[in-house]
Design a protein around this motif. Structure first.
Motif, PDB file in Angstrom:
ATOM      1  N   PHE A  65     -41.776   4.323 -19.491  1.00 45.66           N
ATOM      2  CA  PHE A  65     -41.255   4.812 -18.373  1.00 45.66           C
ATOM      3  C   PHE A  65     -40.152   3.765 -17.617  1.00 45.66           C
ATOM      4  O   PHE A  65     -39.217   4.444 -17.468  1.00 45.66           O
ATOM      5  CB  PHE A  65     -42.566   4.874 -17.481  1.00 45.66           C
ATOM      6  N   LEU A  66     -40.284   2.659 -17.775  1.00 45.56           N
ATOM      7  CA  LEU A  66     -39.292   1.696 -17.472  1.00 45.56           C
ATOM      8  C   LEU A  66     -37.917   1.787 -18.300  1.00 45.56           C
ATOM      9  O   LEU A  66     -36.829   1.877 -17.824  1.00 45.56           O
ATOM     10  CB  LEU A  66     -39.642   0.291 -17.466  1.00 45.56           C
ATOM     11  N   ALA A 156     -35.930   5.844 -23.491  1.00 47.46           N
ATOM     12  CA  ALA A 156     -34.647   5.703 -22.874  1.00 47.46           C
ATOM     13  C   ALA A 156     -33.580   6.900 -23.080  1.00 47.46           C
ATOM     14  O   ALA A 156     -32.786   7.364 -21.987  1.00 47.46           O
ATOM     15  CB  ALA A 156     -34.010   4.554 -23.343  1.00 47.46           C
ATOM     16  N   ILE A 157     -33.835   7.519 -24.103  1.00 47.09           N
ATOM     17  CA  ILE A 157     -32.995   8.673 -24.387  1.00 47.09           C
ATOM     18  C   ILE A 157     -33.150   9.748 -23.399  1.00 47.09           C
ATOM     19  O   ILE A 157     -32.483  10.321 -23.128  1.00 47.09           O
ATOM     20  CB  ILE A 157     -32.998   9.226 -26.040  1.00 47.09           C
ATOM     21  N   LEU A 158     -34.742   9.940 -23.357  1.00 42.47           N
ATOM     22  CA  LEU A 158     -34.855  11.033 -22.412  1.00 42.47           C
ATOM     23  C   LEU A 158     -34.377  10.816 -20.922  1.00 42.47           C
ATOM     24  O   LEU A 158     -34.177  11.717 -20.038  1.00 42.47           O
ATOM     25  CB  LEU A 158     -36.452  11.001 -22.303  1.00 42.47           C
ATOM     26  N   GLY A 178     -42.409  13.726 -13.872  1.00 37.81           N
ATOM     27  CA  GLY A 178     -42.965  15.159 -14.046  1.00 37.81           C
ATOM     28  C   GLY A 178     -43.106  15.404 -15.526  1.00 37.81           C
ATOM     29  O   GLY A 178     -44.329  15.691 -15.954  1.00 37.81           O
ATOM     30  N   THR A 179     -42.149  14.877 -16.288  1.00 44.34           N
ATOM     31  CA  THR A 179     -42.288  15.030 -17.942  1.00 44.34           C
ATOM     32  C   THR A 179     -43.710  13.977 -18.367  1.00 44.34           C
ATOM     33  O   THR A 179     -44.362  14.431 -19.200  1.00 44.34           O
ATOM     34  CB  THR A 179     -41.170  14.726 -18.734  1.00 44.34           C
ATOM     35  N   VAL A 180     -43.578  12.882 -17.848  1.00 43.49           N
ATOM     36  CA  VAL A 180     -44.452  11.741 -18.337  1.00 43.49           C
ATOM     37  C   VAL A 180     -45.947  11.864 -17.829  1.00 43.49           C
ATOM     38  O   VAL A 180     -46.984  12.121 -18.643  1.00 43.49           O
ATOM     39  CB  VAL A 180     -44.006  10.449 -18.098  1.00 43.49           C
ATOM     40  N   ILE A 478     -49.788   5.989  -9.742  1.00 46.51           N
ATOM     41  CA  ILE A 478     -50.242   6.242 -11.168  1.00 46.51           C
ATOM     42  C   ILE A 478     -50.555   5.085 -11.872  1.00 46.51           C
ATOM     43  O   ILE A 478     -51.339   4.907 -12.747  1.00 46.51           O
ATOM     44  CB  ILE A 478     -49.185   7.396 -11.638  1.00 46.51           C
ATOM     45  N   VAL A 479     -49.054   4.321 -12.098  1.00 49.68           N
ATOM     46  CA  VAL A 479     -49.282   3.408 -13.237  1.00 49.68           C
ATOM     47  C   VAL A 479     -50.121   2.291 -13.008  1.00 49.68           C
ATOM     48  O   VAL A 479     -51.163   2.093 -13.872  1.00 49.68           O
ATOM     49  CB  VAL A 479     -47.766   2.884 -13.392  1.00 49.68           C
ATOM     50  N   PHE A 480     -49.909   1.481 -12.078  1.00 50.80           N
ATOM     51  CA  PHE A 480     -50.857   0.374 -11.684  1.00 50.80           C
ATOM     52  C   PHE A 480     -52.455   0.767 -11.642  1.00 50.80           C
ATOM     53  O   PHE A 480     -53.330   0.129 -12.192  1.00 50.80           O
ATOM     54  CB  PHE A 480     -50.340  -0.522 -10.699  1.00 50.80           C
TER      55      PHE A 480
END
Length: 562
Positions: A65-66, A156-158, A178-180, A478-480
């Motif tokens: 994601f980063l 990264a390409i996304l 939204g995609t992830v 979400i992530v943490f």
């Protein structure tokens, strides 16, 4: 390519994200292996390979994601800094400009993810070896590290594709979010079990399959089951999605005008508005501040679109969730007296607020854009000249964001409630519009999203960037929480479980809107000292986060120059 690489690395945001990319795998990997006990003859399993692989793959999703955010920064900086015209003068072929950005971005994502994952693998290997476990060979470990690095490259390409299609950093970050994170939830709510196969091929699930190597446990995304794909199929799915998104972005970017063109009708409208403002200038009273902030919010296209999408999501997903299950599907055992009432209570509440699974991030984006509009457009100095009291300015933005959210959320849930009742009756439940749970669900859902908008607004004032705010919101919501919650099981019955318990203190707008059934019994701490908060604690936690975000944002704005 050299020019784009220098340009990318010169941005402060890029260096900050890269630092997190390197440190995050090390921290998560260390937390995963530190609670492991010293091997004794009493322990059945001596193979430390699953723990080693999990310590590496645990950071795969946040690292990817980063990396996507690095791609967004690389592409959207052309619009943010208004240098696109100069870039296209030097590189007339637009597809070549995007390709030139892909090379340094993917190399940077690969090197940073390999560095962080390798350090995490070394820490895990040394720890397991010192405690008597047998770990995997260097070749097998390298395959896992490269799979994590490959996933970050494709993400990264996304990110580059999302930024090329949207022109806006904030919208590009929302597309990545939204995609992830949201797309698997959306498919699961809409299609139910029939959509499980489709979820396997989405980017997040494909990444999970790509970085899961036997005998390690799969680390699935939040609210989505573990993917059934093999690592090779996951890589192929993610590769196809990245190439397809990049191709679409090149087509759109090649056909788009560099500068937006204002039509004659719109120009006349703007001229009339300026004349009216000169004839009746806004006063620096608080009512004038509210009016000014409301005008700015209503004139921002992103705010209007996010509010409309939130309204549609609340109504549509509520109907989809209401028709997803019957009472017999929810309870395998034969229904007895009182069971149908309890199932109706839960299903009515979950259905009415089902749209929050998608709309809470959209509403957080509304608060972020309203809070950062003055910073992104460069009008913060005139705003503070008109309103020298910075507390008034902060409060005005918060009230406008909360009011807009309240209007949109309340109307959408009021429209959704009767539709949900009708659908539930067809499914075999016994709801009624007069039931208290219907009104309570509307109130809790509206309050939850209002507090979410306030959190987004407070973080936006603190961060001063819409994209940075959305990144912080995603990490907070979400992530943490998800990663720390996943660590509760490996750290159970050890002192490190208290570190994993921090996940319960993060805000959760979706669970905050849920209402527990009558006579529901639960315990905050289980026998392994794992903490579990429920809706009664989630709503106060959301209130505290909203107050804290606004307070810290205000204090930061008071002491910081513009």
């Amino acid at each position: 390519m050299r020019s784009e690489g220098v340009k990318l690395w010169s941005l402060i945001a890029t260096r900050g994200v890269v630092a997190v990319l390197v440190l995050l795998p090390i921290v998560l990997g260390a937390v995963r292996v530190l609670p492991v006990r010293v091997y004794t003859d009493e322990l059945v399993q001596r193979d430390g390979t699953p723990i080693l692989f999990e310590a590496i793959a645990l950071s795969a999703l946040p690292v990817a994601f980063l990396a996507a955010i690095v791609g967004v920064i690389a592409m959207s900086s052309e619009y943010a800094d208004d240098v696109l015209s100069g870039s296209l003068t030097a590189v007339p072929r637009r597809w070549a400009l995007i390709v030139a950005k892909v090379a340094p971005t993917t190399v940077l994502a690969f090197l940073t993810s390999v560095t962080g994952s390798s350090a995490a693998a070394w820490i895990a290997f040394v720890t397991l070896d010192s405690r008597g476990y047998l770990a995997a060979s260097l070749r097998e470990t390298t395959v896992v590290i490269l799979s994590v690095a490959g996933g970050s490259v494709l993400f990264a390409i996304l990110g580059i594709a999302a930024a090329a299609m949207s022109r806006s950093t904030a919208i590009a970050v929302l597309i990545v979010l939204g995609t992830v994170f949201l797309l698997p939830r959306l498919v699961l709510v809409v299609a139910g079990e029939a959509g499980l196969r489709l979820i396997d091929w989405l980017p997040a699930s494909a990444l999970q399959a790509m970085t899961t190597h036997v005998p390690a446990q799969a680390i699935a995304t939040d609210m989505a089951p573990a993917s059934s794909l093999t690592p090779g199929e996951g890589f192929l799915s993610l590769l196809v999605a990245s190439v397809f998104a990049l191709g679409i972005s090149i087509v759109i970017f090649s056909r788009r005008r560099v500068h937006s063109v204002i039509g004659a009708g719109r120009a006349r409208k703007l001229l009339l508005q300026r004349r009216r403002l000169r004839e009746r200038p806004l006063r620096s009273s608080f009512a004038g501040v509210l009016r000014s902030e409301a005008l700015k919010a209503c004139s921002t296209p992103a705010v209007r679109w996010l509010l409309v999408l939130s309204w549609v999501a609340n109504v549509w997903l509520a109907c989809q969730w209401a028709g997803a299950y019957t009472p017999e599907q929810q309870q395998v055992d034969p229904l007895i007296s009182g069971d149908l009432e309890l199932l109706t209570f839960d299903q009515a509440n979950r259905s009415i607020v089902a749209g929050l699974t998608l709309s809470h991030l959209l509403i957080a984006g509304v608060g972020a854009i309203i809070a950062t509009a003055d910073f992104s457009t460069g009008t913060i100095r005139p705003a503070l000249t008109a309103v020298p009291n910075r507390g008034r300015l902060v409060l005005g933005k918060v009230i406008v964001a909360a009011t807009a959210t309240l209007i949109v959320t309340a109307t959408s849930l009021i429209v959704a409630a009767p539709l949900v009742v009708v659908i539930l009756q067809r499914q075999g439940y016994i709801p009624s519009l007069a039931d208290p749970i219907v009104a309570l669900s509307i109130i809790s859902g509206a309050l939850s999203l209002v507090l979410t908008a306030v959190i987004g607004c407070g973080i936006g004032i603190l961060v001063r960037s819409a994209a940075g705010t959305l990144l912080a919101v995603a990490a907070t919501f979400i992530v943490f929480p998800y990663l720390l919650h996943w660590l509760q099981e490996p750290t159970a019955r050890t002192p490190f479980v208290w570190f994993a318990n921090i996940s319960q203190f993060f805000p959760d707008p979706v669970e905050a809107a849920w209402i527990s059934s009558p006579n529901t019994f639960y315990q905050v701490f289980d026998e392994d000292n794992r903490m579990h908060f429920y809706s009664e604690q989630d709503m106060p936690m959301l209130v505290l986060w909203a107050l804290g975000a606004v307070l810290f944002g205000w204090l930061r704005l008071r002491r910081r120059g513009v």
